[in-house]
Design a protein around this motif. Structure first.
Motif, short mmCIF file in Angstrom:
data_model
loop_
_atom_site.label_atom_id
_atom_site.label_comp_id
_atom_site.label_asym_id
_atom_site.label_seq_id
_atom_site.Cartn_x
_atom_site.Cartn_y
_atom_site.Cartn_z
N VAL A 79 0.86 -1.19 0.00
CA VAL A 79 0.00 0.00 0.00
C VAL A 79 0.89 1.23 0.00
O VAL A 79 1.84 1.32 0.77
N ARG A 92 -0.64 4.54 -0.46
CA ARG A 92 -1.48 5.71 -0.17
C ARG A 92 -2.18 5.45 1.16
O ARG A 92 -2.81 4.41 1.34
N GLU A 144 -1.37 11.77 1.95
CA GLU A 144 -1.38 10.31 1.74
C GLU A 144 -0.15 9.63 2.34
O GLU A 144 0.05 8.43 2.15
N GLU A 154 -6.04 2.89 -0.16
CA GLU A 154 -6.20 2.20 -1.44
C GLU A 154 -6.22 0.70 -1.20
O GLU A 154 -5.81 0.24 -0.13
N SER A 155 -6.71 -0.04 -2.19
CA SER A 155 -6.78 -1.50 -2.10
C SER A 155 -6.23 -2.10 -3.39
O SER A 155 -6.99 -2.39 -4.33
N ARG A 167 -1.26 1.60 -12.44
CA ARG A 167 -2.52 2.20 -11.99
C ARG A 167 -3.35 2.54 -13.23
O ARG A 167 -2.80 2.99 -14.23
N GLN A 210 -6.69 3.09 -9.52
CA GLN A 210 -6.66 1.73 -8.96
C GLN A 210 -5.32 1.08 -9.29
O GLN A 210 -4.86 1.11 -10.43
N HIS A 211 -4.72 0.49 -8.27
CA HIS A 211 -3.40 -0.13 -8.41
C HIS A 211 -3.56 -1.62 -8.70
O HIS A 211 -4.31 -2.31 -8.01
#
Length: 199
Positions: A15, A17, A81, A156-157, A172, A177-178
């Motif tokens: 992760v 962020r 973040e 974020e997920s 991303r 979205q990662h």
């Protein structure tokens, strides 16, 4: 317990962020204590762990870190973040042996899984300014920084996706979205011999 373990394995992603919420000292203590109990080559126990959740110190450590090389600048947490805690892993040069590097992997993975269990996001960083981090945290010449783990409440997920054409680079999408590509089970996991399939 088995289901919870596999769930955590799937949830545990790097992760980068975080939400601007503190990480409790008690949680950090649990994480480094778990790392302390990890396997150690020749039982030398050459690692030390420095947890940081003081906002000013955490900010200084963050400034030493470089995140997500594949994403260039887009991988660095933006304002608001940033991780709110860090755990620096260092080797005591008086105790370390060649195999101590493997101790680091066991300890860091334990911290990453523990962070996930406590609802935190984390990422393992080896790209950081070691001399500066050592200075900030008051390390002596006897202790050599190896890794730092950035932690916080995740904002974020990241999601695992099937790797295509051997491309290892994470990315991303346009929404931020990662995605993390992984090789397939069949490609790397075998039963009773190399390239022997399961069942």
């Amino acid at each position: 317990m088995k289901d919870a373990f596999h769930q955590m394995i799937e949830l545990r992603r790097s992760v980068r962020r975080f939400k601007p919420e503190p990480v409790p000292t008690e949680v950090l203590a649990k994480l480094v204590d778990a790392a302390r109990l990890c396997p150690s080559a020749a039982n030398k126990q050459a690692l030390i762990f420095i947890a940081v959740n003081d906002p000013e110190l955490a900010g200084q450590i963050f400034e030493t870190e470089k995140f997500a090389a594949y994403l260039a600048g887009a991988g660095q947490p933006g304002p608001g973040e940033e991780p709110t805690a860090h755990i620096l892993v260092a080797q005591d040069k008086n105790l370390a042996i060649a195999e101590t590097v493997r101790d680091v992997g066991a300890a860091v993975q334990t911290i990453l899984m523990g962070a996930c269990a406590y609802g935190l996001g984390a990422t393992w960083l080896r790209s950081f300014d070691r001399p500066r981090a050592a200075q900030i945290l008051g390390l002596t010449a006897q202790h050599e920084p190896d890794s730092v783990i950035a932690l916080g409440v995740p904002a974020e997920s990241p999601q695992v996706v099937q790797m295509k054409d051997g491309d290892v680079k994470y990315w991303r999408d346009e929404t931020g979205q990662h995605f993390v590509p992984k090789r397939s089970f069949e490609e790397v996991c075998f039963l009773n011999g190399f390239c022997r399939p399961w069942g």
